[in-house]
Write an enzyme that holds these catalytic residues in place. Structure first.
Site: not given
Length: 247
Positions: A8, A128
């Protein structure tokens, strides 16, 4: 089950976020390209990259992401800010193995279906989930979709996979997160990749034994060394463990 070791990125650095708090990332002092190569050398089949600057509309990590894709030695599944046809097709042209779409799928499902048909097995749907609803725009906005309804609305779309993240998951809620991911996996014939739930080798074993989940994203646990990638890969694919000894 396929593991997706994950990088990330924020401001050119490897980071981890707690519950999506992009303003307060935990920074890891490692070279992102070298870390990608390390994943490949450990035996990973795929890796996942999320560009948090791109989530906020920035382009600062463009060259770094390109170096990761070209230097990793394994295909890269890329997420972060893919909210237009041009950007998706740009990164497919640049060599990304897969592109992850979430916000765009909620806001312009017809375009995403068209792109999935145009690039079969190269788009991944991000689901999500928070309190049963699909979150968009970097987990900051609740969409009008339930998780079930969102997944069902793309039935028949040739996605490569579906990534399911329980946004509210923490250490005390692993059973609930497993239930959320398993229930959604049962609703689709697409491969489902679990995200945000793997912190130990036991978590990998539990996911594998569920049967419905085909993959898992692993990030922070690799950086803080609570999981060794080689051991994790053996746990995820015990049927291939004897082969790995001869590689």
């Amino acid at each position: 089950m396929i593991l997706y070791p994950t990088i990330e990125l924020r401001n050119g650095r490897c980071v981890s976020l707690t519950r999506g708090q992009i303003e307060e990332p935990e920074i890891w002092h490692v070279d992102p390209v070298e870390k990608a190569q390390e994943f490949a050398h450990a035996g990973a089949e795929w890796m996942h990259v999320t560009d948090f600057d791109a989530v906020q509309g920035g382009n600062a990590n463009h060259d770094l992401v390109l170096r990761i894709i070209r230097g990793a030695g394994i295909p890269v599944q890329l997420g972060g800010g893919f909210r237009s046809r041009d950007r998706i097709e740009e990164w497919i042209e640049l060599g990304a193995g897969r592109i992850v779409v979430g916000t765009l799928a909620a806001q312009n499902p017809h375009l995403v279906k068209e792109l999935a048909e145009r690039h079969p097995d190269q788009l991944v749907l991000a689901v999500d989930v928070w309190q049963g609803c699909v979150m968009i725009e970097g987990w900051k906005t609740k969409s009008a979709y339930s998780a079930d309804g969102f997944l069902d609305s793309f039935k028949g779309t040739p996605f490569a996979a579906v990534i399911v993240t329980d946004v509210g998951a923490d250490r005390s809620e692993s059973d609930a997160s497993l239930g959320t991911i398993s229930a959604l996996a049962e609703r689709t014939n697409l491969p489902v990749i679990a995200s945000g739930i793997v912190r130990t080798l036991d978590d990998i074993s539990r996911l594998r034994l569920l049967g419905e989940v085909s993959g898992a994203i692993v990030g922070r646990a690799l950086f803080n060394r609570t999981i060794d990638l080689k051991e994790a890969l053996r746990e995820a694919r015990p049927d291939l463990a004897h082969v790995a000894e001869f590689i």
